[in-house]
Scaffold this motif. Structure first.
Motif, PDB file in Angstrom:
ATOM      1  N   VAL A 260       0.867  -1.183   0.000  1.00  0.00           N
ATOM      2  CA  VAL A 260       0.000   0.000   0.000  1.00  0.00           C
ATOM      3  C   VAL A 260       0.898   1.225   0.000  1.00  0.00           C
ATOM      4  CG1 VAL A 260      -0.287  -0.087   2.523  1.00  0.00           C
ATOM      5  CG2 VAL A 260      -1.915   1.194   1.130  1.00  0.00           C
TER       6      VAL A 260
ATOM      7  N   SER B 128      -4.459  -2.403   4.152  1.00  0.00           N
ATOM      8  CA  SER B 128      -4.931  -1.047   4.425  1.00  0.00           C
ATOM      9  C   SER B 128      -3.978  -0.390   5.413  1.00  0.00           C
ATOM     10  CB  SER B 128      -6.359  -1.075   4.969  1.00  0.00           C
ATOM     11  OG  SER B 128      -6.426  -1.821   6.172  1.00  0.00           O
TER      12      SER B 128
ATOM     13  N   TYR C 100      -1.552  -6.325  -5.172  1.00  0.00           N
ATOM     14  CA  TYR C 100      -1.674  -7.665  -4.591  1.00  0.00           C
ATOM     15  C   TYR C 100      -1.020  -8.691  -5.507  1.00  0.00           C
ATOM     16  CZ  TYR C 100      -5.204  -5.546  -1.610  1.00  0.00           C
ATOM     17  OH  TYR C 100      -5.862  -4.740  -0.706  1.00  0.00           O
TER      18      TYR C 100
ATOM     19  N   THR D 227      -2.929   0.330  -3.866  1.00  0.00           N
ATOM     20  CA  THR D 227      -2.577  -1.020  -3.420  1.00  0.00           C
ATOM     21  C   THR D 227      -2.153  -1.909  -4.573  1.00  0.00           C
ATOM     22  OG1 THR D 227      -4.889  -1.723  -3.572  1.00  0.00           O
ATOM     23  CG2 THR D 227      -4.117  -0.930  -1.434  1.00  0.00           C
TER      24      THR D 227
END
Length: 114
Positions: A51, A70, A59, A57
């Motif tokens: 992040v 977060s 992944y 963000t």
């Protein structure tokens, strides 16, 4: 030296959930990207999620749709919400303050049983 303190690991059955937390120093938290990595036995450490300071963000494909990263600058904390956990998610999870150099937390064990 930047000290990162992780918590929230544990053992869960497949399909379960865990939430990892990482507390970072206030001095530079808001300016730096943060990330979670993991290392399974006999494997290399791999990136799980990041992040950025602006909240963007990223992944890894293996966790996309199941994990959520977060951050809260007011609390100097980054979280990793892990849902639908599978045995292959079993690893030591490390929080990281990204940059040069990268600073690592001590790691927290996540074990998912089938």
């Amino acid at each position: 030296q930047v000290q990162l303190v992780e918590s929230g690991g544990g053992m869960v059955q497949a399909g379960g959930s865990l939430r990892l937390s990482c507390a970072a120093p206030a001095t530079d938290f808001s300016r730096n990207a943060m990330g979670w990595y993991r290392q399974a036995p006999g494997k290399q450490r791999e990136l799980v999620a990041t992040v950025a300071a602006d909240g963007n963000t990223y992944y890894a494909g293996s966790v996309k749709g199941r994990f959520t990263i977060s951050r809260d600058s007011a609390k100097n904390t980054v979280w990793l919400e892990m849902n639908s956990l599978q045995p292959e998610d079993t690893a030591v999870y490390y929080c990281a303050r990204l940059g040069v150099p990268i600073y690592w937390g001590q790691g927290t064990q996540v074990t998912v049983s089938s």
